[in-house]
Scaffold this motif. Sequence first.
Motif, PDB file in Angstrom:
ATOM      1  N   ASN A 207       0.848  -1.194   0.000  1.00  0.00           N
ATOM      2  CA  ASN A 207       0.000   0.000   0.000  1.00  0.00           C
ATOM      3  C   ASN A 207       0.889   1.251   0.000  1.00  0.00           C
ATOM      4  OD1 ASN A 207      -1.954   1.951   0.298  1.00  0.00           O
ATOM      5  ND2 ASN A 207      -2.904   1.051   2.107  1.00  0.00           N
ATOM      6  N   GLU A 208       1.613   1.456  -1.098  1.00  0.00           N
ATOM      7  CA  GLU A 208       2.555   2.570  -1.179  1.00  0.00           C
ATOM      8  C   GLU A 208       1.840   3.918  -1.098  1.00  0.00           C
ATOM      9  OE1 GLU A 208       4.877   2.023  -4.663  1.00  0.00           O
ATOM     10  OE2 GLU A 208       5.784   0.140  -3.969  1.00  0.00           O
ATOM     11  N   ARG A 209       0.683   4.009  -1.732  1.00  0.00           N
ATOM     12  CA  ARG A 209      -0.064   5.268  -1.707  1.00  0.00           C
ATOM     13  C   ARG A 209      -0.480   5.629  -0.279  1.00  0.00           C
ATOM     14  NH1 ARG A 209      -5.822   6.416  -4.865  1.00  0.00           N
ATOM     15  NH2 ARG A 209      -6.154   8.520  -4.060  1.00  0.00           N
ATOM     16  N   GLY A 210      -0.919   4.624   0.477  1.00  0.00           N
ATOM     17  CA  GLY A 210      -1.320   4.869   1.852  1.00  0.00           C
ATOM     18  C   GLY A 210      -0.157   5.318   2.709  1.00  0.00           C
ATOM     19  N   MET A 211       1.010   4.696   2.533  1.00  0.00           N
ATOM     20  CA  MET A 211       2.181   5.079   3.317  1.00  0.00           C
ATOM     21  C   MET A 211       2.635   6.492   2.975  1.00  0.00           C
ATOM     22  SD  MET A 211       4.477   1.616   3.674  1.00  0.00           S
ATOM     23  CE  MET A 211       4.425   1.183   1.918  1.00  0.00           C
TER      24      MET A 211
END
Length: 245
Positions: A207-211
Amino acid sequence: MQFSDDLEFDHRDRKDIYDYIERNGRVDYDEARAALNMDETAFGHHVAILRREGVIERDEAEDELRLAFEDAEVEIHSVGDVEFTIRQAHEDDLDGLVEAIRTALADRTYIVGETVADTVDHEDVLLRHNEVQSRVFFVATVEGAVVGWVNLDHPEVDSLEHTAELTVGVVPEYRGHTIGSELMERAYGWARDNGYEKLYNSVPATNERGMEWLEDHGWETEAVRERHYRIGDEYVDEVMMAVWP
């Protein structure tokens, strides 16, 4: 599932009053007394003790009882053509909140958030405020429908009394309107007002966008647990993050 079983109520009627309010959220004073089939004098006496002990509050203007954890402030925001409200969730938001969480997390990239939805759906209770657990939700609504949430969950353990686990999300249709940021700011303010120094959260490494979004709001990575999640046939690392609001 009533965590109030672990509270040290010294009278059964006081436990029944607490359970009723916890289960139903804000309740009318007289309706609660009638539902519990209590004498007016005895009910008033027990309510007064619960208020003195800081367990419940009474809204004199509306003549309603509520958990002492409740925050009545309502914020209204307008971004572009979207007007949304930020407020503390009420018990009658439960179905809409669970639906919003599951809609927002349909891609299964936020396991902790999914667990929150399953927990409140199973327990059929949003707010908790007792000696075992404190749990509060703030929601974003558009025309009365829940479109986002932020949750703070705090186990009542002395060594962790300064911390709370946070989850946050917005349904896809309403992303990009600062709703998530406003929810996060509301959570930060509430945490500071209630003595929480550190908030923590965990997301799958995929979940790169969330991080990135969390980092933009001041969060830092504390640790990584390798191959902690299994999503489909893939093992995925858990990224453990935190912020000091």
